[in-house]
Design an enzyme around this catalytic site. Sequence first.
Site, short mmCIF file in Angstrom:
data_model
loop_
_atom_site.label_atom_id
_atom_site.label_comp_id
_atom_site.label_asym_id
_atom_site.label_seq_id
_atom_site.Cartn_x
_atom_site.Cartn_y
_atom_site.Cartn_z
N GLY A 1 1.08 -1.13 0.14
CA GLY A 1 -0.41 -0.25 0.06
C GLY A 1 0.94 1.04 0.02
O GLY A 1 1.77 0.79 0.39
N ALA A 2 1.05 2.10 -1.35
CA ALA A 2 1.36 2.93 -1.13
C ALA A 2 1.96 4.41 0.12
O ALA A 2 3.02 4.14 0.11
CB ALA A 2 1.30 3.59 -2.64
N GLY A 3 0.75 4.02 0.83
CA GLY A 3 1.00 4.94 1.55
C GLY A 3 1.74 4.54 3.37
O GLY A 3 2.55 4.89 3.31
N CYS B 1 -8.70 -2.99 -4.81
CA CYS B 1 -7.55 -3.47 -4.59
C CYS B 1 -7.87 -2.79 -2.91
O CYS B 1 -8.46 -3.31 -2.26
CB CYS B 1 -6.30 -2.29 -4.95
SG CYS B 1 -4.62 -3.01 -4.09
N ASP C 1 -0.48 4.93 -6.52
CA ASP C 1 0.68 4.50 -5.89
C ASP C 1 1.23 5.89 -6.39
O ASP C 1 2.03 6.20 -5.59
CB ASP C 1 1.20 3.51 -6.52
CG ASP C 1 0.27 1.87 -6.50
OD1 ASP C 1 -1.00 2.07 -6.36
OD2 ASP C 1 1.12 1.56 -5.45
P1 RI2 Z 1 -2.83 3.74 0.01
C1 RI2 Z 1 -1.71 -0.14 -3.27
O1 RI2 Z 1 -0.14 -0.49 -4.06
C2 RI2 Z 1 -2.70 0.09 -4.33
O2 RI2 Z 1 -2.33 0.07 -5.25
C3 RI2 Z 1 -3.39 1.03 -3.38
O3 RI2 Z 1 -4.71 1.30 -4.45
C4 RI2 Z 1 -2.34 2.11 -3.38
O4 RI2 Z 1 -1.30 1.41 -3.27
C5 RI2 Z 1 -3.00 2.86 -2.61
O5 RI2 Z 1 -2.95 3.07 -1.73
P2 RI2 Z 1 0.55 -2.16 -3.93
O6 RI2 Z 1 1.31 -1.75 -2.65
O7 RI2 Z 1 -1.49 4.33 0.12
O8 RI2 Z 1 -0.83 -3.63 -3.00
O9 RI2 Z 1 -4.39 4.49 -0.34
O10 RI2 Z 1 1.11 -2.55 -4.67
O11 RI2 Z 1 -3.41 2.30 1.27
#
Ligand code: RI2
Length: 314
Positions: free
Chosen positions: A24-26, A131, A202
């Site tokens: 999750g990017a955050g 997601c 992302d």
């Molecule tokens: P928040 C995730 O990437 C998803 O693509 C999701 O939409 C995005 O990060 C943003 O997430 P991954 O790490 O920051 O699962 O909103 O590949 O939580």
Amino acid sequence: MKKIVFPDGFNETLKEIHTMRIRGAGKIARATAKAIKELAESYDEDDLEELKTLLIEGARALLNTRQTAISLKNAIRLTLQGAGGKTVNEFKESVKNEANRFIKNSLKAVETIGIYGSKRIEDSDTLLTHCNSSASIAVIIQAHKEEKKIRVFATETRPWNQGYLTARELAEKGVDVTLIVDSAVRYIIEDEDVKAVFVGADTVCSNGAVINKIGTSQIALVAHEARIPFYVCAETYKFSPESLRGELVKIEERDVREIANPKNFPNVRFRNPVFDATPAEYIDAIITEKGVISPHAAYDLIEKEFGEMIEWSL
Ligand code: RI2
């Protein structure tokens, strides 16, 4: 020069981000800021230049873990650009303060996005999300707290099935949530009269295009066809100053065994791209902690947020 050896805890974070135990990017951004802070804290010699080199090398290693989300690079940037000091201790202290500030602001940003985004939701709306995005979930939970009787459809999100996390998180908060397979999106939007789509990001590019989990752009097309709003929930550190300078976002392709075991498919090739780009024309608004903006305002936001940046050569 002395060989750089990272502490075990730092190597563990690298691994956790790479293997998506932290995802999750955050969350990746916050884990990155924390890792930089702890790397600085672990340094116990008295050579300021050596400490800076250690941090640069640490930053490089973090950047190599996942290549698409700009949140990771911006977390490093925002942690290191304000750091300073004449002595090792002063420098360590200021890295610590900057990292803590980044983490605190980042959590606050998600909360604010929730409040702003919820205003785009009416009582009894049916929504769809893809997601597992903390920013989108914050919006949904806020609407639920405001007692809007919403229903949410969450896509499974192959191959990692992050939609399971979303469905569980929403169900735990008492939200009426239904899990669907990714390919059911078009059918469900029509059959369930979905009113709006909320997704995370992302990376947001200077031309307003949004890079998010694979499948996002297909959902945006369907939302466009159905004439329902498609909202992106993204903290400002998901915007890419690199894109302003013409750099293209590298789309991460992961191990194909995440899809299926190739041994069971003789002579079959696989590909596993994990993000895609949704062009600005399919995005109604980007909900940031600094306000709800048109994707076409991405350029201005990047200029404002990152224009004065001091570059660390990573
Ligand atoms: P928040 C995730 O990437 C998803 O693509 C999701 O939409 C995005 O990060 C943003 O997430 P991954 O790490 O920051 O699962 O909103 O590949 O939580």
